[in-house]
Design an enzyme around this catalytic site. Structure first.
Site, mmCIF file in Angstrom:
data_model
loop_
_atom_site.group_PDB
_atom_site.id
_atom_site.type_symbol
_atom_site.label_atom_id
_atom_site.label_comp_id
_atom_site.label_asym_id
_atom_site.label_seq_id
_atom_site.Cartn_x
_atom_site.Cartn_y
_atom_site.Cartn_z
ATOM 1 N N PRO A 90 -3.038 12.348 -51.651
ATOM 2 C CA PRO A 90 -1.878 11.554 -51.256
ATOM 3 C C PRO A 90 -1.910 10.952 -49.850
ATOM 4 C CG PRO A 90 -1.346 13.865 -51.128
ATOM 5 C CD PRO A 90 -2.733 13.774 -51.709
ATOM 6 N N CYS A 91 -2.756 9.959 -49.667
ATOM 7 C CA CYS A 91 -2.831 9.288 -48.375
ATOM 8 C C CYS A 91 -1.563 8.494 -48.065
ATOM 9 C CB CYS A 91 -4.078 8.408 -48.292
ATOM 10 S SG CYS A 91 -4.270 7.235 -49.635
#
Length: 140
Positions: free
Chosen positions: A98-99
């Site tokens: 989850p950047c």
């Protein structure tokens, strides 16, 4: 597939339909708001530094955000904020890793290979299903 981080199939990639079926199922559950943590066998190619950043991204809880500096500190490299941003940008598995949960130190939305509208959509999706954990870092 047409964004700045578009990837094309590589010759060394192996077809593993059973893994893609599971990834598809988990992604559907994520977008339905019922999955918070992906459980997939991941081996993205990257440098040791990139892999440490990506592992730190996976530790950011659903519905929460961290700054690039927070990630740099988490991996024991507090002065590597810019390098964290570069590794974040090289993430080959956005959403699953989850950047989108990484924001500027001042709470602003910053770079995302899928575009800031997509980043905003993903954060809003998580905040709609996990409203207690917003934390006020990003002012909508």
């Amino acid at each position: 597939p047409n964004g700045s981080r578009a990837m094309r199939a590589r010759a060394e990639w192996v077809v593993a339909d059973h893994l893609f079926a599971e990834a598809k199922s988990q992604l559907a559950a994520y977008f339905d708001g019922t999955l918070r943590d992906f459980d997939l066998p991941l081996r993205p190619p990257g440098t040791d530094f990139q892999k440490s950043v990506w592992q730190a991204l996976r530790q950011i809880p659903y519905g929460e955000t961290r700054s690039y500096a927070d990630i740099a500190k988490a991996i024991g490299r507090p002065k590597a904020t810019r390098a964290v941003g570069t590794a974040n940008n090289a993430n080959p598995l956005p959403v699953i890793v989850p950047c989108h949960r990484v924001i500027g130190a001042n709470g602003s939305l910053t770079g995302f290979g899928g575009g800031l509208d997509t980043k905003r959509f993903l954060l809003d999706l998580e905040w709609r299903t996990e409203p207690a954990s917003i934390g006020g870092l990003w002012a909508r």
